[in-house]
Write an enzyme that holds these catalytic residues in place. Structure first.
Site, mmCIF file in Angstrom:
data_model
loop_
_atom_site.group_PDB
_atom_site.id
_atom_site.type_symbol
_atom_site.label_atom_id
_atom_site.label_comp_id
_atom_site.label_asym_id
_atom_site.label_seq_id
_atom_site.Cartn_x
_atom_site.Cartn_y
_atom_site.Cartn_z
ATOM 1 N N TYR A 1 0.834 -1.206 0.000
ATOM 2 C CA TYR A 1 0.000 0.000 0.000
ATOM 3 C C TYR A 1 0.870 1.259 0.000
ATOM 4 C CZ TYR A 1 -3.266 3.593 0.907
ATOM 5 O OH TYR A 1 -3.989 4.745 0.767
ATOM 6 N N TRP B 1 1.225 5.647 -1.784
ATOM 7 C CA TRP B 1 0.940 6.620 -2.842
ATOM 8 C C TRP B 1 2.030 6.693 -3.903
ATOM 9 C CZ3 TRP B 1 -1.946 11.711 -3.053
ATOM 10 C CH2 TRP B 1 -3.249 11.566 -2.550
#
Ligand SMILES: Nc1nc2c(c(=O)[nH]1)N[C@H]1C(S)=C(S)[C@@H](COP(=O)(O)OP(=O)(O)OC[C@H]3O[C@@H](n4cnc5c(=O)[nH]c(N)nc54)[C@H](O)[C@@H]3O)O[C@H]1N2
Ligand SMILES: Nc1nc2c(c(=O)[nH]1)N[C@H]1C(S)=C(S)[C@@H](COP(=O)(O)OP(=O)(O)OC[C@H]3O[C@@H](n4cnc5c(=O)[nH]c(N)nc54)[C@H](O)[C@@H]3O)O[C@H]1N2
Ligand SMILES: [Mo]
Length: 769
Positions: free
Chosen positions: A110, A112
């Protein structure tokens, strides 16, 4: 000889920019001319790209290299060649796959990462793993995991949180009042995932205020009121005790129910469950009427104002909104469900400027008119294993392989993760209770991390592969909430011995036999052109003509038209509830859900209810030891952990520590003032932080934003720098959503009297090249 100066178009999560390059180094990042509100974060780029935290060579942890120990987070690293590093990683992947199966490779990864659709790290990893037989992934996101599990049961779709939600055009045109639980935090509109070209949120909100919209901002922190709305006299701040919004929403619904103001016709034609909910509001079963006076005792907002706000909401065209933050809390499903139920009772769902929406001003593009054309993406292909965990259950998985847990109506077991692979995320930034995560990271047999920087996650790995930043490669920036795609031209050669994630996976795939499946014979240039052309064809099918790839690449951007008719969430369903039913079992909004009731969860029953959070200011005994509610919100000076060592983030530090906001009364009680260093602690850990005394935060609440690079003095010890996730609780929102609950944590603060240890998290680690 004059030095070679060039400028290239580029883009980031926090905006499109022009990179200025001299002698092979990025020396500046200038906002593009037509961005009305560029982010100051651009200033951090040159320092990050060439800074001391870059990883220059592939590195292997000494204890793992010599005897495969698991002493992660406290060991030296040694530099190895790329061939050695790739042989080691390929060997581990092959071994774990053969001995334990693909589901034992945990590569949820996980995070960005960076802007850019081809080099998007998690997509590269996913495609590589899927062509290698699959892996265990993470379902949903840290941003609004509880909402993603809940809303399909209630609304038939998670669109009210994911978007598109009713566009600002309809708010400017029709809304009279906008009630914002969690506020409109302008700091958060600096960026969007996948990148963005222009910052438009502030413009839209100003236009709304000029058109006469009144904003009611319900939040513990005054900075969640946009300063320009304050200056225009268009905003009212209602401070609220954290994690108690559900009580206020219940009381507003109670006022509608008890004063005959609820829209009974809409509730009958478009909703199910109002009778059960109404009975709960009136206290018919538990003997507790959810009156404004009851709510005031919980949330601190005056009962009169709760009642008048409810009446105004029924009388005026009202948009009810909540920030995603509200559901990153214990029982985070409840405020979102309660807001849907309140909007249903008001009866304006599907009308222009009315109804509800989640996430306005949480990122740049939410609510901004957006195109319906699909953006270019790298296909990640199908995961043959289907193995996943709810996104935030990573430490639970590592600490209890094979353990049972409940999730959204299922009883599931955690996979036996032997190898952890991270590429494009930073769990030692994003996860709760970092001391527990550090223990969990001692469990797997091997941890591989690709990173440009020596983050805490890289420091907790066995094999660290240095990745390029976006400036070192070509890509296409496109965000799903944007209407401009930007070309990202390569500005410089890779720094040190860094390689693109794509090139690293090619090196592994060549060793493992999936190279052809992974690349389909295309290189970077081939993929960019191919991805663009696929998007171009899809656009053409919708009647939108895009310029050919060469023209896009040359001009540096392409603007995609937005629909001429402003988008109104649930408009179709409002107009024709029988013909266009919701995808819920009843085809209507489910204020009471038989499905959820049928799960039998005591932490998420069949309709919205008020639960005391596990930690909160209303708990007398807890408050005697930890009297302050910690809001670890998104940082105004950086993106999560990204850019922490440079630019506005670096400038914001106090004696090198992350700033913590304290109300003057709380500061006086502790005899601390601006610039002092404090120790912030609870039973889970302790951090240092630098004091800012301000009445912009409520008494009893402190703000310590996320993102200071985790810097423990020794493993499990005092974090010298101020990462709030040392203090947050690692517990799912409920058995339904299992989302992260970071906004539910109490702490104590005291003056720090020891010697100030130096910050070391921003440097290359010991033993680096
Ligand atoms: N206490 C608390 N915790 C929270 C939250 C909160 O509100 N409170 N919010 C949560 C939320 S909403 C989120 S989204 C998460 C965010 O958590 P993350 O998304 O994990 O945080 P980032 O710092 O953005 O991490 C991305 C990492 O990817 C690296 N990276 C960038 N580009 C590349 C690349 O091209 N290749 C590779 N290999 N790596 C790259 C960056 O250097 C960075 O370290 O945090 C969550 N954590
Ligand atoms: N500058 C910057 N912007 C960002 C990010 C970043 O790292 N930096 N991260 C992006 C990401 S990944 C995401 S998901 C979004 C997240 O967007 P949000 O979820 O909105 O983010 P937060 O900043 O955690 O919360 C917004 C505000 O909610 C308030 N709040 C917290 N708890 C409560 C509560 O219980 N009740 C009420 N009424 N208010 C509460 C806090 O005062 C906080 O300032 O932000 C995005 N925008
Ligand atoms: Mo997020």
């Amino acid at each position: 000889m004059p030095s070679a100066l060039k400028t290239v178009p580029h883009a980031s999560h926090w905006g499109a920019f022009t990179a200025v390059v001299r002698d092979g180094r990025v020396i500046d990042a200038l906002p593009i001319a037509n961005d009305p509100d560029p982010s100051p974060m651009l200033a951090a780029i040159p320092g990050m790209v060439h800074g001391p935290a870059r990883i220059a060579e592939p590195m292997v942890r000494e204890g793992w290299l010599k005897h495969r120990d698991r002493n992660r987070g406290a060991d030296r690293f040694v530099a190895v060649s790329w061939d050695e590093a790739l042989d080691l990683v390929a060997g581990e992947l092959k071994r774990v796959k053969a001995d334990h199966g693909n589901a034992s490779i945990f590569a949820g990864s996980y995070g960005w990462a960076s802007a850019g659709r081809f080099h998007h790290a998690k997509s590269q990893l996913g495609r590589f793993m899927n062509t290698f037989g699959g892996y265990t992934t993470q379902k949903y996101n840290y941003s609004y995991a509880a909402a993603l599990a809940l809303l399909p049961h209630v609304c038939g779709t998670a669109q009210p949180s994911e978007g598109p939600i009713s566009s600002y055009e309809t708010i400017v045109a029709e809304t009279r009042q906008m009630v914002c639980f969690g506020g409109l935090s302008m700091k958060n509109t600096q960026l969007d995932s996948g990148g963005l070209a222009r910052h438009e949120s502030a413009d839209w909100l100003k236009r709304a205020a000029e058109a006469g919209v009144r904003f009611v901002i319900v939040s513990p922190i005054r900075d969640d009121v946009p300063p320009f709305l304050d200056a225009m006299g268009a905003a009212e701040w209602l401070p609220i005790r954290p994690n108690t919004d559900t009580a206020m929403m219940l009381a507003m619904a109670y006022v509608l129910a008890s004063e005959g103001l609820a829209d009974d016709a809409f509730l009958a034609s478009h909703c199910v469950g109002w009778p059960q909910y109404r009975a709960y509001l009136l206290g018919e079963r538990d003997g507790v009427a959810k009156t404004p006076a009851w709510a005031e005792g919980i949330c601190g907002v005056p009962a009169d104002r709760i009642a008048s706000l409810a009446r105004e909401s029924a009388g005026l065209r009202t948009m009810l909104s909540a920030a995603w933050s509200l559901q990153r809390a214990d029982h985070g499903e409840q405020p979102f469900w309660a807001l849907v139920a309140l909007a249903a009772a008001v009866g304006q769902i599907g009308l222009p400027g009315g109804g509800f929406g989640f996430g306005y001003a949480c990122v740049s593009g939410q609510g901004v008119p957006r195109s319906t054309v699909s953006m270019p993406t790298l296909p990640t292909l199908k995961n043959p294993t289907d193995s996943f965990i709810p996104v935030a259950r990573i430490a639970d998985m590592l600490l209890s392989p094979g353990g049972e847990y409940e999730y959204d109506g299922e009883i599931r077991t955690y996979p036996d993760a032997r190898l952890v692979y991270w590429c494009g995320g930073n769990p030692f930034h994003h996860h709760q209770d970092l001391n527990r995560l550090a223990r969990a990271f001692q469990q797997p047999e091997c941890v591989v991390v690709h990173e440009p920087f020596w983050t805490a996650t890289a420091r907790h790995a066995d094999i660290v592969l240095p990745a390029t930043t976006t400036l070192e490669r070509n890509d296409i920036c496109a965000g799903k909430r944007d209407h401009t795609w930007a070309a990202m031209h390569q500005a410089i050669e890779p720094v040190g011995n860094a390689r693109n994630d794509h090139a690293i996976f090619c090196g592994l795939a060549a060793r493992l036999g999936n190279l052809e499946a992974f690349t389909e014979g295309r290189d970077e240039a081939g993929w960019l052109r191919h991805m663009y052309q696929v998007a171009e064809e899809k656009a053409a099918a919708q009647g939108v003509t895009l310029p050919p790839f060469e023209a896009f690449w040359e001009t540096g951007e392409v603007n995609i038209p937005t629909p001429t008719k402003p988008f109104v969430l649930f408009e179709d369903f409002r107009l024709d509830p029988e013909g266009v039913p919701l995808k819920t079992p009843s085809g209507k909004f489910e204020i009471y859900s038989e499905t959820i009731a049928g799960f039998g969860y005591d932490d998420c029953p069949g309709h919205p209810v008020w639960f005391e959070p596990h930690e909160w200011l209303g708990h007398v005994q807890q408050v005697s030891e930890t009297p302050l509610h910690l809001i670890s919100n998104q940082p105004r000076t950086r993106l999560h952990g990204q850019n922490d060592p440079e630019g506005p983030s670096r400038a914001s530090k106090i004696k090198g520590r992350e700033p913590i906001w304290l109300h003057p009364e709380d500061a006086a009680l502790r005899d601390v003032t601006d610039g002092d260093i404090v120790r912030v602690f609870n039973s889970r850990g302790a951090v240092l932080a630098g004091v800012v005394v301000t009445d912009r935060v409520m008494p009893g609440v402190v703000q310590l934003a996320t993102g200071a690079w985790y810097d423990p003095a020794e493993p499990g010890g005092l974090d010298k720098h101020g990462n709030p996730n040392v203090l947050t609780r690692d517990q799912g929102t409920s058995r339904l959503g299992q989302g992260p609950s970071s906004h539910s944590a109490l702490v104590q603060v005291e003056r720090y009297r020891g010697n100030l240890p130096p910050i070391t998290a921003w440097q290359a680690t010991e033993g680096s090249a």
